[in-house]
Write an enzyme that holds these catalytic residues in place. Structure first.
Site, mmCIF file in Angstrom:
data_model
loop_
_atom_site.group_PDB
_atom_site.id
_atom_site.type_symbol
_atom_site.label_atom_id
_atom_site.label_comp_id
_atom_site.label_asym_id
_atom_site.label_seq_id
_atom_site.Cartn_x
_atom_site.Cartn_y
_atom_site.Cartn_z
ATOM 1 N N ASN A 1 1.566 -10.650 2.812
ATOM 2 C CA ASN A 1 1.527 -10.150 1.451
ATOM 3 C C ASN A 1 2.179 -11.156 0.500
ATOM 4 O O ASN A 1 3.353 -11.513 0.667
ATOM 5 C CB ASN A 1 2.294 -8.817 1.369
ATOM 6 C CG ASN A 1 2.214 -8.207 -0.012
ATOM 7 O OD1 ASN A 1 1.148 -7.782 -0.451
ATOM 8 N ND2 ASN A 1 3.334 -8.176 -0.724
ATOM 9 N N GLU A 2 1.417 -11.629 -0.461
ATOM 10 C CA GLU A 2 1.919 -12.401 -1.599
ATOM 11 C C GLU A 2 2.874 -13.543 -1.255
ATOM 12 O O GLU A 2 4.050 -13.524 -1.662
ATOM 13 C CB GLU A 2 2.631 -11.467 -2.572
ATOM 14 C CG GLU A 2 1.792 -10.312 -3.050
ATOM 15 C CD GLU A 2 2.506 -9.502 -4.132
ATOM 16 O OE1 GLU A 2 3.742 -9.575 -4.231
ATOM 17 O OE2 GLU A 2 1.813 -8.797 -4.874
ATOM 18 N N HIS B 1 4.920 -7.810 5.024
ATOM 19 C CA HIS B 1 5.074 -7.439 3.617
ATOM 20 C C HIS B 1 6.544 -7.619 3.236
ATOM 21 O O HIS B 1 7.314 -6.672 3.194
ATOM 22 C CB HIS B 1 4.602 -5.999 3.372
ATOM 23 C CG HIS B 1 4.384 -5.686 1.927
ATOM 24 N ND1 HIS B 1 3.199 -5.208 1.420
ATOM 25 C CD2 HIS B 1 5.208 -5.791 0.851
ATOM 26 C CE1 HIS B 1 3.286 -5.028 0.109
ATOM 27 N NE2 HIS B 1 4.511 -5.373 -0.261
ATOM 28 N N GLN C 1 9.495 -0.122 1.881
ATOM 29 C CA GLN C 1 9.625 0.590 0.608
ATOM 30 C C GLN C 1 9.522 2.107 0.746
ATOM 31 O O GLN C 1 9.995 2.831 -0.113
ATOM 32 C CB GLN C 1 8.560 0.074 -0.366
ATOM 33 C CG GLN C 1 8.755 -1.395 -0.704
ATOM 34 C CD GLN C 1 7.723 -1.903 -1.685
ATOM 35 O OE1 GLN C 1 6.680 -2.415 -1.270
ATOM 36 N NE2 GLN C 1 7.994 -1.781 -2.961
HETATM 37 C C1 BGC Z 1 4.444 -6.071 -3.976
HETATM 38 C C2 BGC Z 1 4.903 -4.643 -3.830
HETATM 39 C C3 BGC Z 1 5.654 -4.231 -5.082
HETATM 40 C C4 BGC Z 1 4.690 -4.306 -6.239
HETATM 41 C C5 BGC Z 1 5.235 -3.826 -7.565
HETATM 42 C C6 BGC Z 1 3.894 -6.396 -5.330
HETATM 43 O O1 BGC Z 1 4.328 -7.676 -5.690
HETATM 44 O O2 BGC Z 1 3.532 -6.383 -2.954
HETATM 45 O O3 BGC Z 1 5.669 -4.536 -2.680
HETATM 46 O O4 BGC Z 1 6.263 -2.993 -4.972
HETATM 47 O O5 BGC Z 1 4.293 -5.624 -6.404
HETATM 48 O O6 BGC Z 1 6.166 -4.677 -8.098
#
Ligand code: BGC
Length: 607
Positions: A191-192, A147, A47
């Site tokens: 991440n997530e 990520h 990003q």
């Molecule tokens: C993610 C980020 C994203 C942010 C805002 C999260 O789900 O880890 O990469 O930019 O949300 O939407």
């Protein structure tokens, strides 16, 4: 049927009330955080770095859907992004300007392992330099291993769709850990997973753009398996025992749009179960179930996953309102409510949900680190409110006793917001992508202000032993005034008290007999300071306790709040040495502590 329906609705509404706080009557200024709290900002490689031309997202940005449309809003491409790869030193200065003490960022696997068997040492060195630059600036690096992006070769092998590919992620994780764990203590594995899966395999808006609920379940299982394996592997390596390794869990709650409608409740539950509860259950009991009625039902047990983490990372943004339908092709939709303040992303500001999410992850009984929280707000007209309210929710959760060790604001600066491209402005700093200038947004001041406030210790003290005592101009009960600076050369004890405080009343005779009477002629001054009570009440109070040491007034608790947080309790003694430095602090009436204070006073009088 009707009664069952009504009964269920009453039960559900009662068990899961819609939590909404009365913000008009909440003073968000009234919050304070511990002294050793981790305050940070977060980014992710793809990003912000720029020049990522070898990962799944690069391909996605350059591909088109069946109608020939770009996958990304406005046909944006990440391109050089915020050129953080080159400008990281300057960006570290931006962090210092905010006053944060930590930075969460991710390492780009596709730059480090451009092909299946090639390691790019320059890329590794780059990340090491970033970590060193952070540490030299007093910032703690927090590294995320995955990520949302990975190398194209890994994607082409089937990525996380195939369990046998997890070994490549393990290899990469081990490599990075061996390279950096001597200077990096905090690690986020993945991440997530739930966002990666729902966007990539259910909604089809992230790569690989599939809409396959069965596969979604499989990938989710594999990601959590990968996390578990990485956790155990890294813990077994050199520095593993000193490292803090966690999973980053996004919580988005799904709430019924119509609280009287069973279908809305039903689909909310299904979604909360697959999105959040499945992960929590796995980490808590080793049991995972991914169930979407008629679409997917996958169960899996892995006892190695139980508590396979040193902290749980929480990413929280908002909730979704769910409307159920009797239509198998579209069983539910997400709807906005008129009364909610919206962010630029398709969801609202909901700090109460943050408080709830913190409670949800606290079930794991692991320290919590908020690894992301922030708002997309191009006009910068909601950022301040967002920051104040979400941090207030965090403060409330911590007041309730939840162990939260840190908070990372998403994001340090504007960046490539995945499928939304550059349209979403999450940055504390606005970025002009043509000049790469960064400008601190007005609304971001709120974050800076809160994190730079005097922190408090676990007893509510803002001051510490060794600090210069703040100067006070005291209005005494007898109408005279004492300025603390006049007392230099004496040992001073300030006792914060109040007539309604039973612990104070218990302690005061001891102060009188064991501190005031024996030492008042030896160079000691003891002043009781009554917190926020009118003259008449304080006069009566003095009479009742029978103390002979002087009392001062403290309207508005202004004196008190120079030493401790305004909301913290009284019954405190502050011992100040002859030079005006704080030498001892007590809280409540603890016999041992009281004795230690007396000993300290004796020593100070002799100095
Ligand atoms: C993610 C980020 C994203 C942010 C805002 C999260 O789900 O880890 O990469 O930019 O949300 O939407």
């Amino acid at each position: 049927m009707g009664t069952v329906w009504i009964g269920s609705i009453i039960y559900l509404n009662d068990k899961y009330p819609d939590v909404e706080w009365d913000w008009e009557n909440i003073n968000t200024k009234d919050m304070y955080f511990p002294k050793n709290f981790i305050w940070g900002t977060a980014t992710a490689a793809h990003q912000v770095e720029g020049f990522n031309t070898n990962n799944n997202w690069y391909r996605w940005e350059h591909s088109f859907d069946q109608n020939g449309k770009s996958r990304i809003h406005n046909s944006d491409k990440s391109g050089d992004a915020a050129d953080h790869w080159n400008l990281y030193k300057q960006d570290i200065n931006l962090m210092k300007n905010i006053g944060v003490n930590a930075y969460r960022f991710s390492v780009e696997w596709s730059k480090i392992m451009p092909t299946i068997n090639k390691i790019d040492q320059d890329a590794i060195d780059h990340y090491r330099e970033v970590c060193i630059a952070l540490i030299d600036s007093g910032l703690v690096p927090v590294v995320t291993l995955h990520h949302f992006t990975h190398p194209l070769w890994f994607e082409d092998l089937g990525g996380f769709e195939k369990e046998e590919n997890i070994k490549y992620f393990l290899e990469f994780s081990e490599l990075m850990f061996n390279e950096l764990s001597d200077i990096v203590k905090y690690w986020c594995t993945i991440n997530e997973p739930a966002v990666y899966v729902s966007q990539g395999y259910f909604n089809g808006v992230f790569p690989p753009g599939k809409k396959d609920p069965l596969l979604a379940g499989e990938v989710m299982k594999n990601l959590l398996y990968a996390h578990t394996e990485v956790y155990h592997l890294l813990k077994s390596l050199k520095n593993g025992d000193q490292s803090q390794i966690g999973l980053v869990k996004n919580i988005t709650q799904f709430d019924p749009l119509r609280r009287w409608h069973v279908l809305d409740w039903y689909f909310s539950k299904i979604l909360n179960d697959i999105f959040t509860n499945s992960t929590i259950d796995l980490l808590l009991n080793g049991e995972f179930r991914f169930y979407l009625p008629g679409m997917a039902d996958l169960s899996y047990t892995n006892t190695k996953a139980i508590k396979a983490l040193d902290f749980i990372g929480l990413n929280y943004y908002s909730r979704w309102h769910v409307k159920g339908h009797l239509n198998p092709n579209e069983p539910f939709t997400f709807e906005k409510r008129k009364q909610d303040i919206q962010t630029d992303m398709p969801y609202s500001i909901y700090p109460e949900g943050f408080y709830k999410a913190l409670n949800t992850v606290s079930k794991l009984e692991m320290p919590i680190i908020v690894t992301e929280n922030g708002i997309a707000d191009d006009k910068d007209d909601r950022r301040k409110l967002f920051i104040n309210r979400y941090l207030y929710a965090l403060f409330q959760a911590m007041q309730d006793g939840l162990v939260v060790n840190g908070y990372f604001y998403w994001s340090l600066m504007d960046n490539f917001e995945w499928a939304e491209g550059y349209s979403m402005k999450f940055g504390l700093y606005e970025v002009d992508f043509s000049s790469q200038d960064r400008i601190f947004r007005d609304g971001s001041q709120a974050y800076k202000e809160i994190i730079n406030r005097p922190a408090v210790d676990s007893r509510g003290y803002k001051v510490s032993i060794g600090d210069k005592a703040p100067n006070l101009e005291l209005n005494m009960l007898d109408g005279t005034r004492i300025n603390l600076s006049e007392l230099l050369g004496q040992v001073v004890v300030l006792q914060f008290t109040a007539s309604w405080c039973s612990v104070c009343i218990q302690e005061m005779p001891h102060l009188e007999k064991e501190v005031w009477l024996p030492f008042k002629d030896e160079g000691l001054m003891l002043i009781g300071i009554d917190r926020d009570e009118p003259l008449e009440v304080v006069k009566k109070f003095k009479k009742q306790t029978g103390i002979t040491y002087p009392l001062a007034l403290d309207p508005g608790a202004n004196h008190f709040s120079k030493f401790a947080h305004k909301n913290a309790g009284v019954t405190r003694n502050i011992v100040i040495d002859k030079k005006g430095n704080i030498a001892f602090l007590t809280r409540l009436f603890d016999k041992g502590e009281f004795e230690a204070m007396k000993q300290k006073i004796k020593l100070l009088l002799k100095e």
